[in-house]
Enzyme design. Structure first.
Site: not given
Ligand code: UD1
Length: 465
Positions: A53-54, A151, A156, A339, A431
């Site tokens: 999915k990711n 969320c 996030r 995850d 999901r």
């Molecule tokens: C992706 C995965 C999710 C997984 C996560 C961490 C997808 C669709 N989802 O989520 O399943 O749990 O990686 O492996 O691929 N952060 C910030 N600012 C930003 C972006 C992120 O502070 O602009 C923080 C987040 O709050 C979190 C950390 O960085 O604490 C990692 O998040 P991120 O790697 O961005 O997660 P996702 O990409 O949303």
């Protein structure tokens, strides 16, 4: 490469069912379903893992970058993918589903994107909708994407996506809960991520493919899903080097073209079934996966005493062996995945000794712990650490899914519990897991889906991950 004319021949077009705002009804499907699980059966046989999915979500967003059709194979049939189709269709894309043997193929054609907008209704159910931001600005020169808000598993924010786009020359305004980004043409830049972000790396990598000049991104996510996206983008004519390392270099090009790509297997689904097999007794082969993507998990399971063998594309696990407690800390890839933390906690309840589980990526990702406690587990949560004393005899109970991976943890716990568990709010699991109940039933689990008992509500609730 298939032409738009060929695209028309594929028989089953995706049409989101219209609700009051055109997208709600499509998202509300199976919203009240429950699983009834009777624990204690060994798992024997083979479960085939679906596409990731990711990896599929950013690949679908990448189709925005070209006028030509992009054909994606091994797309999982899960709710997040249906949400992304709804999103792309709402912008004006043509999205065609394969059917029959080609069921997991999706063809996307984003020639006419009259409405480059991701509405709140979609973004609030799936945060990965923000992956369209970079591609829309790069190709259309403008994007309007709802801010995701908080969320269930943590705050996030998407500040790093925004900061990165500004570094590529986009003008960003934030108003009425929406982010508006515009740029005549993005220009290459030097981005150093303050924090490692998976979708942030993907979003900006896509944006930079069409920027003028070179972009260098440092402190990038190393996840296999980032590398898979780069493979697709390069097939589309992008010039990306270094994906899968912390520094990615992108030479911008003026146009991308269509491509055909097969999505990598879902490493989290694979890991979930490996843990289920380890706990349930029996002899389970998890096929069509890439054990190379499961390194940190398999190493930890070995430490716990789980017996398994890997081949090029499968993991065979035998259950029923005594398990020992082991501490785990979640990290970015190649570390132990956040995850898999919830599923590992279900395993820790059955291991002898004390397991300390530290969650380093998200601030509120222990909601499954309280539900596991209701099933008889001994778990204490203190801040970002959960301490599990095992083994505990779990017993079936009525429990609730709070997010996608928490749900998987409860399914695993229910499979080893004595008696019957009723799992509510399984829309969370739908999901990201394709027909999980059918896959588990095919290897001997007693699990069935019960349809809605209460009337469906109009909108699906906020989801995570
Ligand atoms: C992706 C995965 C999710 C997984 C996560 C961490 C997808 C669709 N989802 O989520 O399943 O749990 O990686 O492996 O691929 N952060 C910030 N600012 C930003 C972006 C992120 O502070 O602009 C923080 C987040 O709050 C979190 C950390 O960085 O604490 C990692 O998040 P991120 O790697 O961005 O997660 P996702 O990409 O949303």
């Amino acid at each position: 490469m298939g032409s738009a004319r060929e695209l028309k021949k594929i028989p089953v077009p995706f049409r989101p069912r219209l609700g009051e705002n055109g997208i709600r009804t499509a998202l509300a499907e199976n919203f009240m379903d429950k699983f009834v699980i009777r624990g204690g059966n060994p798992l024997v046989g083979t479960i085939r893992v679906s596409g990731a999915k990711n990896a599929a979500l950013p690949a679908m967003a990448a189709a925005i970058l070209t006028e030509e059709p992009v054909i994606l194979e091994n797309i999982p049939d899960v709710r997040d993918i249906r949400t992304e189709r709804t999103l792309l269709v709402s912008m004006g894309a043509e999205v065609e589903l394969g059917y029959g043997r080609a069921h997991h193929r999706t063809t996307l054609c984003c020639r006419n994107l009259a409405n480059p907008e991701a509405a709140y209704e979609l973004v609030k159910t799936m945060r990965a909708s923000t992956l369209v931001l970079g591609p829309l600005v790069a190709r259309m020169g403008r994007a309007r994407v709802s801010q995701p808000g908080g969320c269930a598993i943590g705050a996030r924010p998407i500040d790093l996506h925004i900061k990165g786009l500004e570094q590529l020359g986009a003008t960003i305004t934030q108003d009425h809960g929406y982010i508006e980004a515009s740029a005549e043409r993005l220009r290459g830049g030097h981005i150093i991520f303050d924090k490692i972000t998976v979708t942030g790396t993907e979003d900006l990598m896509m944006a930079a493919t069409l920027a003028e000049g070179e972009t260098v991104m440092e402190n990038c996510a190393l996840e296999p899903e980032v590398s898979d996206l780069a493979v697709l983008l390069n097939k589309m004519g992008a010039r990306i080097e270094g994906a899968g390392t912390s520094t990615i270099r992108i030479q911008g090009v003026s146009k991308l073209h269509g491509a055909r790509h097969r999505i990598i297997p879902d490493r989290i689904e694979a890991g979930t079934f490996v843990i289920a097999g380890a706990l349930c007794g029996g002899d389970l082969t998890v096929s069509n996966c890439d054990p190379g993507h499961l390194g940190a998990l398999l190493k930890k399971l070995e430490e716990c005493g789980v017996q398994f063998k890997t081949s090029e594309n499968s993991v065979r696990v035998t259950g029923g062996h005594a398990l020992a407690a082991a501490d785990v800390s979640t990290e970015e890839y190649p570390g132990f995945p956040t995850d898999m933390q919830a599923q590992y906690m279900a395993l820790a309840t059955q291991a002898s000794g004390v397991s300390a589980i530290t969650e380093n990526i998200f601030e509120n990702r222990f909601m499954h712990a309280q539900e596991l406690v209701r099933m008889g587990a001994n778990i204490m949560v203190e801040g970002s650490r959960a301490v599990v004393h095992g083994p505990a005899q779990l017993s079936g109970a009525a429990v609730q899914c709070s997010d996608l991976r928490a749900s998987a943890s409860l399914v695993i716990a229910a499979l080893v519990a004595e008696g019957e568990t009723i799992l509510d709010r399984v829309y969370h699991i739908d999901r990201g897991y394709e027909r999980i109940e059918e896959k588990l039933r095919s290897v001997g689990a007693q699990i069935r889906r019960m349809g809605e008992i209460l009337p469906k509500k109009a909108a699906a609730p906020v989801g995570v991950a």
